[in-house]
Design an enzyme around this catalytic site. Structure first.
Site, PDB file in Angstrom:
ATOM      1  CG  ASP A 148      -2.417   2.661   6.310  1.00 33.81           C
ATOM      2  OD1 ASP A 148      -2.833   3.704   6.867  1.00 33.81           O
ATOM      3  OD2 ASP A 148      -2.573   2.454   5.103  1.00 33.81           O
ATOM      4  CG  ASP A 200      -1.743   1.201   1.406  1.00 33.99           C
ATOM      5  OD1 ASP A 200      -2.315   1.654   0.398  1.00 33.99           O
ATOM      6  OD2 ASP A 200      -1.821   1.716   2.536  1.00 33.99           O
ATOM      7  CG  ASP A 234      -1.548   7.877   0.429  1.00 37.35           C
ATOM      8  OD1 ASP A 234      -0.988   8.967   0.530  1.00 37.35           O
ATOM      9  OD2 ASP A 234      -2.002   7.443  -0.654  1.00 37.35           O
TER      10      ASP A 234
END
Length: 256
Positions: free
Chosen positions: A192, A14, A16
């Site tokens: 996240d 991922d 961001d």
């Protein structure tokens, strides 16, 4: 962390909150030269079996990262192998098209940052946190999107993302794993947010390694605290791969 063979992983990342810290605006994030170099070197050592899997568009990812990496954007609605041709899922969803127009109008009226990705719409309230209850009420109550069978609402880190049903990061990873250079490797996914749970679930089902960054409930099997720990983890994997490469060159048996 059950990585069975360092040089036989397929690494999915991922962006961001995983590789870069959040900023007030989507394009305000910083990709450090160190991170950029680690990504480039890891991709080289893994023979290209590294991909960014993000809710961002590939255009945005490409502008920020500036590397010919394999990428999935808009949660897998679009993808590109290396510096190859951009591909996208054929989505025909008139319900989403109508919702998209409504959301963009709402964002403009209430001073929210809107990302129109074509295949998805993200409304950010990081710079206007007091607008979150109003946005929640609009999406959940006025539009009733949580009960809509044609679209999906993802509540992320200071962002609401709305996309057509049938697109998620698990689907994106599965697509990559079905072809070279990813096929046959052990998938490792780091993310996240709630948008990453589909990816974690798919990787877990395939005997891979799922790594959650930060706090909060998750089906991931491993935790890292922040983007700094992610970078340290990536550097460690790169060091291991270089050591294996050196041992191979000099004909020394490698402990994997």
């Amino acid at each position: 962390m059950n990585i069975t063979q360092t040089d036989n992983i397929a690494l999915f990342l991922d962006f961001d909150g995983t590789l870069v810290d959040f900023a007030d605006t989507p394009e305000g994030v910083i990709v450090s030269p160190v991170l950029r170099d680690v990504l480039a070197q890891l991709s080289l050592q893994l023979n290209g079996a590294l991909a960014l899997v993000s809710g961002r568009s590939i255009q945005s990812l490409n502008a920020l990262v500036g590397l010919p990496l394999t990428m999935a954007g808009s949660h897998g609605a679009e993808w590109r192998y290396g510096d190859g041709v951009l591909q996208s899922a054929a989505l025909s969803n008139p319900v989403f098209a109508q919702v998209r127009t409504q959301l963009l109008g709402f964002a403009d009226k209430h001073g929210l940052i809107a990302e129109d990705k074509g295949h998805a719409v993200a409304l950010h309230y990081r710079t206007n946190p007091d607008k979150q209850p109003t946005l929640e009420a609009y999406i959940a109550d006025e539009l009733g999107l949580d009960q809509n069978q044609e679209v999906r609402v993802i509540r992320g880190n200071c962002v609401y993302e709305i996309q057509p049903v049938g697109v998620d990061k698990g689907v994106a990873i599965a697509r990559f794993m079905s072809s070279d250079p990813f096929t046959g490797r052990q998938p490792v996914y780091i993310g996240d947010d709630t948008t990453d749970e589909d990816g974690f679930a798919w990787v877990n089902a395939q005997g891979g390694v799922s790594i959650k960054v930060g706090e909060g409930p998750s089906c991931a099997g491993v935790r890292l605290s922040d983007t700094g720990e992610v970078l340290a983890f990536l550097q460690l994997q790169l060091d291991k791969l270089r050591q294996l490469d050196d041992r191979t060159k000099f004909g020394v048996g490698a402990d994997r």
